[in-house]
Design a protein around this motif. Structure first.
Motif, PDB file in Angstrom:
ATOM      1  N   UNK A   1       0.830  -1.210   0.000  1.00 43.43           N
ATOM      2  CA  UNK A   1       0.000   0.000   0.000  1.00 43.43           C
ATOM      3  C   UNK A   1       0.865   1.261   0.000  1.00 43.43           C
ATOM      4  N   UNK A   2       1.986   1.204   0.681  1.00 46.64           N
ATOM      5  CA  UNK A   2       2.896   2.350   0.699  1.00 46.64           C
ATOM      6  C   UNK A   2       3.410   2.639  -0.706  1.00 46.64           C
ATOM      7  N   UNK A   3       3.779   1.586  -1.435  1.00 44.09           N
ATOM      8  CA  UNK A   3       4.274   1.758  -2.805  1.00 44.09           C
ATOM      9  C   UNK A   3       3.169   2.333  -3.697  1.00 44.09           C
TER      10      UNK A   3
ATOM     11  N   UNK B   1      -2.658   2.818   7.815  1.00 44.60           N
ATOM     12  CA  UNK B   1      -2.390   2.763   6.387  1.00 44.60           C
ATOM     13  C   UNK B   1      -2.179   4.180   5.865  1.00 44.60           C
ATOM     14  N   UNK B   2      -1.543   4.340   4.708  1.00 45.14           N
ATOM     15  CA  UNK B   2      -1.212   5.692   4.241  1.00 45.14           C
ATOM     16  C   UNK B   2      -2.361   6.463   3.611  1.00 45.14           C
ATOM     17  N   UNK B   3      -3.514   5.841   3.334  1.00 49.84           N
ATOM     18  CA  UNK B   3      -4.605   6.534   2.656  1.00 49.84           C
ATOM     19  C   UNK B   3      -5.422   7.377   3.639  1.00 49.84           C
TER      20      UNK B   3
ATOM     21  N   UNK C   1       9.750   9.374  -2.383  1.00 43.14           N
ATOM     22  CA  UNK C   1      10.766   8.441  -1.896  1.00 43.14           C
ATOM     23  C   UNK C   1      11.221   8.813  -0.482  1.00 43.14           C
ATOM     24  N   UNK C   2      11.400  10.102  -0.242  1.00 40.24           N
ATOM     25  CA  UNK C   2      11.801  10.557   1.098  1.00 40.24           C
ATOM     26  C   UNK C   2      10.719  10.228   2.114  1.00 40.24           C
ATOM     27  N   UNK C   3       9.453  10.472   1.735  1.00 39.97           N
ATOM     28  CA  UNK C   3       8.368  10.134   2.659  1.00 39.97           C
ATOM     29  C   UNK C   3       8.358   8.641   2.957  1.00 39.97           C
ATOM     30  N   UNK C   4       8.482   7.800   1.926  1.00 37.65           N
ATOM     31  CA  UNK C   4       8.442   6.349   2.122  1.00 37.65           C
ATOM     32  C   UNK C   4       9.593   5.877   3.007  1.00 37.65           C
ATOM     33  N   UNK C   5      10.767   6.483   2.837  1.00 33.55           N
ATOM     34  CA  UNK C   5      11.940   6.067   3.606  1.00 33.55           C
ATOM     35  C   UNK C   5      11.830   6.473   5.078  1.00 33.55           C
ATOM     36  N   UNK C   6      11.196   7.614   5.347  1.00 33.21           N
ATOM     37  CA  UNK C   6      11.134   8.143   6.715  1.00 33.21           C
ATOM     38  C   UNK C   6       9.709   8.153   7.271  1.00 33.21           C
ATOM     39  N   UNK C   7       8.849   7.298   6.751  1.00 38.24           N
ATOM     40  CA  UNK C   7       7.436   7.366   7.128  1.00 38.24           C
ATOM     41  C   UNK C   7       7.185   6.981   8.582  1.00 38.24           C
ATOM     42  N   UNK C   8       8.141   6.336   9.245  1.00 33.53           N
ATOM     43  CA  UNK C   8       7.954   5.969  10.652  1.00 33.53           C
ATOM     44  C   UNK C   8       8.429   7.054  11.604  1.00 33.53           C
ATOM     45  N   UNK C   9       9.021   8.129  11.076  1.00 34.45           N
ATOM     46  CA  UNK C   9       9.483   9.211  11.925  1.00 34.45           C
ATOM     47  C   UNK C   9       8.315  10.119  12.314  1.00 34.45           C
ATOM     48  N   UNK C  10       8.514  10.884  13.366  1.00 33.74           N
ATOM     49  CA  UNK C  10       7.416  11.684  13.888  1.00 33.74           C
ATOM     50  C   UNK C  10       6.989  12.803  12.945  1.00 33.74           C
TER      51      UNK C  10
ATOM     52  N   UNK D   1       6.839  12.452   9.592  1.00 34.81           N
ATOM     53  CA  UNK D   1       6.435  11.883   8.303  1.00 34.81           C
ATOM     54  C   UNK D   1       5.016  12.272   7.911  1.00 34.81           C
ATOM     55  N   UNK D   2       4.193  12.666   8.879  1.00 36.26           N
ATOM     56  CA  UNK D   2       2.809  13.023   8.565  1.00 36.26           C
ATOM     57  C   UNK D   2       2.746  14.214   7.602  1.00 36.26           C
ATOM     58  N   UNK D   3       3.771  15.070   7.637  1.00 31.83           N
ATOM     59  CA  UNK D   3       3.773  16.245   6.754  1.00 31.83           C
ATOM     60  C   UNK D   3       3.839  15.801   5.293  1.00 31.83           C
ATOM     61  N   UNK D   4       4.782  14.901   4.983  1.00 32.91           N
ATOM     62  CA  UNK D   4       4.898  14.400   3.614  1.00 32.91           C
ATOM     63  C   UNK D   4       3.674  13.621   3.181  1.00 32.91           C
ATOM     64  N   UNK D   5       3.107  12.825   4.105  1.00 33.34           N
ATOM     65  CA  UNK D   5       1.909  12.054   3.771  1.00 33.34           C
ATOM     66  C   UNK D   5       0.743  12.971   3.442  1.00 33.34           C
ATOM     67  N   UNK D   6       0.587  14.046   4.194  1.00 34.68           N
ATOM     68  CA  UNK D   6      -0.517  14.981   3.943  1.00 34.68           C
ATOM     69  C   UNK D   6      -0.323  15.737   2.630  1.00 34.68           C
ATOM     70  N   UNK D   7       0.915  16.121   2.321  1.00 37.27           N
ATOM     71  CA  UNK D   7       1.174  16.834   1.067  1.00 37.27           C
ATOM     72  C   UNK D   7       0.846  15.939  -0.128  1.00 37.27           C
ATOM     73  N   UNK D   8       1.351  14.713  -0.111  1.00 41.08           N
ATOM     74  CA  UNK D   8       1.064  13.779  -1.203  1.00 41.08           C
ATOM     75  C   UNK D   8      -0.423  13.457  -1.265  1.00 41.08           C
ATOM     76  N   UNK D   9      -1.047  13.294  -0.091  1.00 42.53           N
ATOM     77  CA  UNK D   9      -2.466  12.957  -0.056  1.00 42.53           C
ATOM     78  C   UNK D   9      -3.349  14.061  -0.591  1.00 42.53           C
TER      79      UNK D   9
END
Length: 537
Positions: free
Chosen positions: A277-279, A414-416, A335-344, A346-354
């Motif tokens: 799902x991350x990919x 999940x990332x969605x 790629x940066x978000x996927x690599x660091x998605x477990x860091x505190x 990471x929500x910023x990158x997930x929200x931008x992409x989302x």
């Protein structure tokens, strides 16, 4: 995202978690367990701060019992108390060790929880910590045959690893102290305010982009119609291009396919499946971010030439030079978000992409009329209620909430989802909202603005303003319900759908536009090239 199949696939994939807005369960209600005076507490999480030889150590989380007094909510009011290990360990009989107000640590089993508490209180303990035999927290309730319960000391259950740590320190003859308190969550957290603004802002951006594209396409079509031959005039006009229109049938199919996909996520939930799902999310995020950046940069004169110059690429067709330049940046972001998605952070990158992906989907996939919008949202309404509430009877837990949290996967959901960390919550966690709670109502809101612009209606006389307000109010009521339910997950569309659909249909009927809105989905423009005017440069 250019093909119909790809667009529908993304709609289903990122709308599966549609109807979940929650922020970590803090208080747990249990209607099945017997309640009576002295045994009617809510199940609250308890913080257990530890000290070993006067050195502050780990802070564990336990759960309070249905019986016994409630704990202080503030750390400063809680007493720092010595811990003693029970002898015998199960505390089913009077302890051999003499207690003078210590917190007693005991093992679970061999007798009821209330028996352990009564024995510990009679022996002089000030509180009792019960070590569970697993990593989960178990709800401690009264026995069905106990007529009356009167326990005067707090009772807290600890997970096995926490109890093992405390027991190990006591076994080494170290001085162990604990402080027990149960902080209350704030009524409203700033994270919920920002999440509300993010959802509303995303729909606003997507709606204006969709309406602007529809108006520009209609203006070009009107110019061609004005000068076209009779053969061209006999053709069916199309005011939008490069979009996918949902039909009534596809609205029903969406719910069926989304349900199947949700069950698959539930059954196959694991670390490896989350990686897949991350990919997929990263790929969608790259496409969405690229589409949004190209659209924004194309409005800048410096990038106009690069946006209009195309190059043919195998399997992709014509791609603008601007898209080629922007693509590597988008890939790096994902790629940066996927690599660091477990860091505190990471929500910023997930929200931008989302947000970029949501805006792109609303731009490409459109509701052609109010009828289709009503069917789609009504189906999503029932979908949410079933998988959040009704599924508990079939699966013994809420399927959608389990999937949204990523339970049994070792991942933090999940990332969605759009997520923001709770800023003033002593328990931490995130406030989240499913993509579907934005996309599905957003399709209807975008349709209302397209209709307003094509019919030259003012903001007040049109439907967009009121539908947008209805969405905002529906989402606001969701958060009110969330707080009234002590953080339990809420199906957002349960509140959003009646507000948006009800407002749209009521206004349409009152203004006499309901027939056109319901069937044609566009205004009756006899001389479209006269009525429509391009936006000012």
């Amino acid at each position: 995202m250019k093909s119909t199949a790809a667009a529908v696939l993304w709609l289903i994939l990122i709308s599966v978690i549609s109807g979940v807005v929650f922020a970590g369960d803090i208080v747990h209600h249990d209607d099945k367990s017997p309640t009576r005076p002295g045994c009617d507490n809510d199940f609250v999480l308890v913080k257990v701060q530890t000290w070993v030889n006067d050195k502050e150590e780990d802070e564990f989380v336990g759960v309070g019992a249905r019986f016994g007094p409630t704990l202080d909510s503030k750390e400063k009011d809680a007493n720092k108390t010595r811990v003693a290990f029970a002898d015998p360990p199960d505390c089913c009989t009077t302890p051999r060790n003499k207690l003078t107000g210590e917190v007693i640590l005991v093992h679970r089993g061999n007798c009821s929880f209330t028996t352990k508490a009564n024995v510990a209180e009679a022996a002089g303990a000030s509180a009792i910590l019960i070590i569970n035999n697993s990593t989960e927290l178990f709800k401690m309730v009264c026995e069905a045959d106990e007529p009356y319960v009167d326990i005067g000391i707090p009772v807290v259950m600890l997970p096995h690893d926490a109890g093992k740590s405390l027991k190990g320190s006591l076994g080494e003859k170290l001085n162990v102290f604990v402080q027990l308190f149960s902080p209350r969550r704030p009524v409203v957290d700033v994270a919920e305010v920002f999440l509300w603004l993010m959802a509303v802002g995303t729909i606003l951006c997507a709606s204006y982009w969709s309406a602007w594209s529809a108006r520009e396409s209609a203006i070009e079509q009107d110019k061609l119609l004005k000068d076209a031959s009779d053969d061209y005039l006999s053709m069916e006009p199309s005011y939008t291009s490069g979009v996918v229109e949902i039909t009534t049938t596809s609205a029903f199919v969406f719910v069926v396919v989304a349900s199947c996909f949700l069950v698959m996520l539930y059954r196959l939930m694991s670390y490896a499946f989350i990686e897949v799902l991350v990919v997929l999310f990263a790929i969608g995020g790259v496409e969405g971010l690229q589409t949004c950046l190209v659209a924004v940069l194309s409005c800048i004169k410096s990038f106009e030439h690069a946006a209009k110059a195309f190059i043919n690429i195998p399997f992709l067709g014509g791609v603008s030079h601007l898209a080629l330049v922007v693509s590597p940046f988008c890939v790096i972001c994902a790629a940066v978000w996927a690599a660091y998605r477990r860091h505190h952070f990471a929500w910023i990158g997930q929200d931008i992409l989302g947000v970029a992906l949501i805006i792109t989907v609303i731009q490409i996939i459109q509701v052609p009329n109010l009828k289709v919008g009503t069917v789609l949202l009504s189906c999503a309404f029932l979908y949410d209620i079933f998988w959040v509430f009704v599924s508990k009877w079939m699966f013994h837990e809420s399927v959608m909430i389990v999937v949204a949290r990523g339970d049994k996967s070792g991942e933090d959901g999940i990332p969605m989802l759009l997520k923001i960390p709770r800023m003033f919550d002593p328990w931490g966690g995130y406030s989240i909202i499913g993509f579907g709670d934005i996309i599905l109502p957003g399709l209807l809101v975008a349709f209302s603005l397209r209709y307003d612009w094509l019919s030259n209606k003012s903001l007040r006389e049109g439907y967009f303003l009121w539908t947008m307000i209805a969405y905002g109010l529906g989402l606001l009521i969701t958060y009110v319900a969330l707080n009234l339910m002590d953080g339990h997950g809420q199906p957002a569309l349960l509140y959003i759908v009646p507000f948006t659909i009800g407002t749209f249909i009521t206004l349409g009927a009152k203004r006499g536009d309901l027939r056109d809105l319901w069937t044609r989905g566009e205004p009756d423009r006899i001389c479209p090239h006269v009525q429509l005017q391009p936006s000012a440069e």
